[in-house]
Write an enzyme that holds these catalytic residues in place. Structure first.
Site, mmCIF file in Angstrom:
data_model
loop_
_atom_site.group_PDB
_atom_site.id
_atom_site.type_symbol
_atom_site.label_atom_id
_atom_site.label_comp_id
_atom_site.label_asym_id
_atom_site.label_seq_id
_atom_site.Cartn_x
_atom_site.Cartn_y
_atom_site.Cartn_z
ATOM 1 N N GLU A 1 1.048 -1.687 0.033
ATOM 2 C CA GLU A 1 -0.151 0.080 -0.088
ATOM 3 C C GLU A 1 0.659 1.251 0.162
ATOM 4 O O GLU A 1 0.756 2.313 0.076
ATOM 5 C CB GLU A 1 -1.013 -0.050 1.237
ATOM 6 C CG GLU A 1 -2.209 -0.995 1.162
ATOM 7 C CD GLU A 1 -2.990 0.039 0.202
ATOM 8 O OE1 GLU A 1 -3.146 -0.828 -1.331
ATOM 9 O OE2 GLU A 1 -4.247 -0.063 -0.063
ATOM 10 N N THR B 1 -6.993 10.658 -4.881
ATOM 11 C CA THR B 1 -7.046 10.386 -3.788
ATOM 12 C C THR B 1 -6.021 10.922 -2.398
ATOM 13 O O THR B 1 -6.771 11.093 -1.222
ATOM 14 C CB THR B 1 -6.166 8.753 -3.641
ATOM 15 O OG1 THR B 1 -6.758 7.446 -4.230
ATOM 16 C CG2 THR B 1 -6.828 8.029 -2.073
HETATM 17 P P1 ADP Z 1 -8.323 1.963 -4.528
HETATM 18 O O1 ADP Z 1 -9.377 3.214 -4.660
HETATM 19 O O2 ADP Z 1 -9.091 1.359 -5.648
HETATM 20 O O3 ADP Z 1 -8.786 1.997 -2.439
HETATM 21 P P2 ADP Z 1 -5.854 2.989 -4.397
HETATM 22 O O4 ADP Z 1 -6.561 5.135 -4.277
HETATM 23 O O5 ADP Z 1 -6.140 2.253 -3.694
HETATM 24 O O6 ADP Z 1 -7.096 2.301 -4.651
HETATM 25 O O7 ADP Z 1 -4.530 2.877 -5.921
HETATM 26 C C1 ADP Z 1 -4.998 3.261 -6.702
HETATM 27 C C2 ADP Z 1 -3.338 2.924 -7.362
HETATM 28 O O8 ADP Z 1 -2.592 2.161 -6.704
HETATM 29 C C3 ADP Z 1 -3.267 3.472 -8.822
HETATM 30 O O9 ADP Z 1 -2.898 4.886 -9.340
HETATM 31 C C4 ADP Z 1 -2.261 2.513 -9.398
HETATM 32 O O10 ADP Z 1 -0.470 3.319 -10.279
HETATM 33 C C5 ADP Z 1 -1.200 2.607 -7.873
HETATM 34 N N1 ADP Z 1 -0.872 0.802 -7.964
HETATM 35 C C6 ADP Z 1 -0.035 -0.049 -8.128
HETATM 36 N N2 ADP Z 1 -0.153 -0.933 -8.530
HETATM 37 C C7 ADP Z 1 -1.397 -1.357 -8.203
HETATM 38 C C8 ADP Z 1 -1.630 -2.426 -8.235
HETATM 39 N N3 ADP Z 1 -1.660 -3.781 -8.238
HETATM 40 N N4 ADP Z 1 -2.950 -2.114 -8.735
HETATM 41 C C9 ADP Z 1 -4.248 -1.149 -8.292
HETATM 42 N N5 ADP Z 1 -3.085 -0.177 -8.397
HETATM 43 C C10 ADP Z 1 -2.124 -0.656 -7.892
#
Ligand code: ADP
Length: 317
Positions: free
Chosen positions: A136, A189
């Site tokens: 994360e 985010t």
């Molecule tokens: P969510 O709103 O789905 O929780 P996050 O804010 O946690 O999304 O994360 C999304 C970001 O994390 C994306 O911008 C992406 O570039 C990065 N990221 C890196 N690896 C991954 C992955 N395997 N899957 C999804 N997001 C990823």
């Protein structure tokens, strides 16, 4: 163990999750039955970890192990157990990115569960939490547990402390059904964190921790009334909701359909609702989807019972 006895390939489903859950900013989350990611971990002759394939995200995600949440999480596990062989990962994204459904966490969780299984399950599931959380850091700068913990452990999860991790599963003694509606808009985010106030008035803090305690007690007792009264966020939602067009109308539509409560899923833009029956959760989903459509926003509706199981091994050989 001889080479022939070792698993060569494992495919894992890791679920999406709803973090925060109204009053529980950064301390609560629950797992959905779907959507989620599928991660394949496979032994290779070449030593080291690599990401060999990513599908379902239109080329947006990095294939570099150090930049992908799945790669970082799996590498932490591999280094911790001292495995020196080769592993490749396939990431099959089956959920939208940056939607507030814990997409990055699902990848981290799928990766650590798949690699752990491939290597003969040296770690207990609880121990995998710290490795998945490291993933994360790549997505949001800190090792947040609010999506990783429910995705990994399943069910409703309460995070008393992030560092060191102190996580408790809250078993709800009555069935709960989740609805999540994802409008097709993007919000950053980082922006959703930046706009939050650093200080909060005492009377709001009192209301909020009253609601957190009420939600925990309501879940454990299976008291729908208490759950419903506690699903209120007086601190974060009033600020963040301005970034989501139609938030008030969509939430109202869920409540009018009979949901116990509704709020922002993670940092949005998805909106969740919790209901005491499958039928209500379906009606809430329909009403919420229509409310978004009324202001011209296409959306997807996900419905599922709270996923008590968490990740699932789909295939191994
Ligand atoms: P969510 O709103 O789905 O929780 P996050 O804010 O946690 O999304 O994360 C999304 C970001 O994390 C994306 O911008 C992406 O570039 C990065 N990221 C890196 N690896 C991954 C992955 N395997 N899957 C999804 N997001 C990823």
């Amino acid at each position: 163990m001889s080479k022939s006895n070792k698993l060569q390939e494992v495919r894992v489903f890791a679920p999406a999750s709803v973090a925060n859950v109204s009053c529980g900013f950064d301390v609560m989350g629950f797992a959905l039955s779907g959507p989620g990611d599928e991660i394949v971990a496979r032994r290779t002759d070449e030593s080291g970890l690599r990401i060999s394939k990513i599908t379902g995200e239109n080329g947006l995600l990095p294939t570099s192990v150090k930049k992908n949440t799945a790669g970082v999480a799996a590498q932490k596990l591999i280094s911790n157990i001292g495995f020196e062989g080769g592993i490749e990962l396939e990431i099959h994204k089956k959920m939208p990115l940056g939607s507030g459904l814990g997409s990055s966490a699902a990848s981290s969780v799928g990766a650590v569960v798949a690699v752990n299984r491939l290597l003969g399950s040296p770690c207990e599931r609880e121990k995998l939490l710290v490795f998945a959380a490291e993933g994360e850091k790549v997505a949001c700068g800190t090792a947040h547990l609010d999506n990783v913990a429910p995705s990994l452990l399943g069910g409703f999860v309460f995070i008393r402390s992030q560092q060191p991790p102190d996580v408790t599963e809250l078993e709800c003694s009555k069935p709960l059904f989740a609805t999540v509606v994802h409008p097709h808009i993007e919000i950053n985010t980082e922006d959703t964190r930046k706009i939050l106030r650093r200080e909060i008035p005492m009377h709001k803090a009192v209301q909020q921790w009253g609601n957190v305690g009420g939600l925990v007690a309501g879940l454990l007792k299976g008291d729908y009334g208490l759950i419903s009264r506690s699903l209120q966020d007086v601190i974060v939602e009033p600020i963040r909701s301005v970034l989501i067009p139609g938030f008030r109308e969509v939430k109202q539509a869920a409540m009018d359909a009979g949901a116990l409560g509704s709020g922002i899923s993670g940092s949005g833009p998805s909106i969740f609702a919790l209901s005491s029956s499958e039928r209500t959760s379906q009606e809430a989903g329909k009403a919420m989807g229509e409310a978004f459509k009324a202001i011209g926003l296409e959306n997807e509706i996900y419905q599922s019972r709270i996923n008590e199981q968490g990740p699932k091994i789909l295939q191994e050989r």
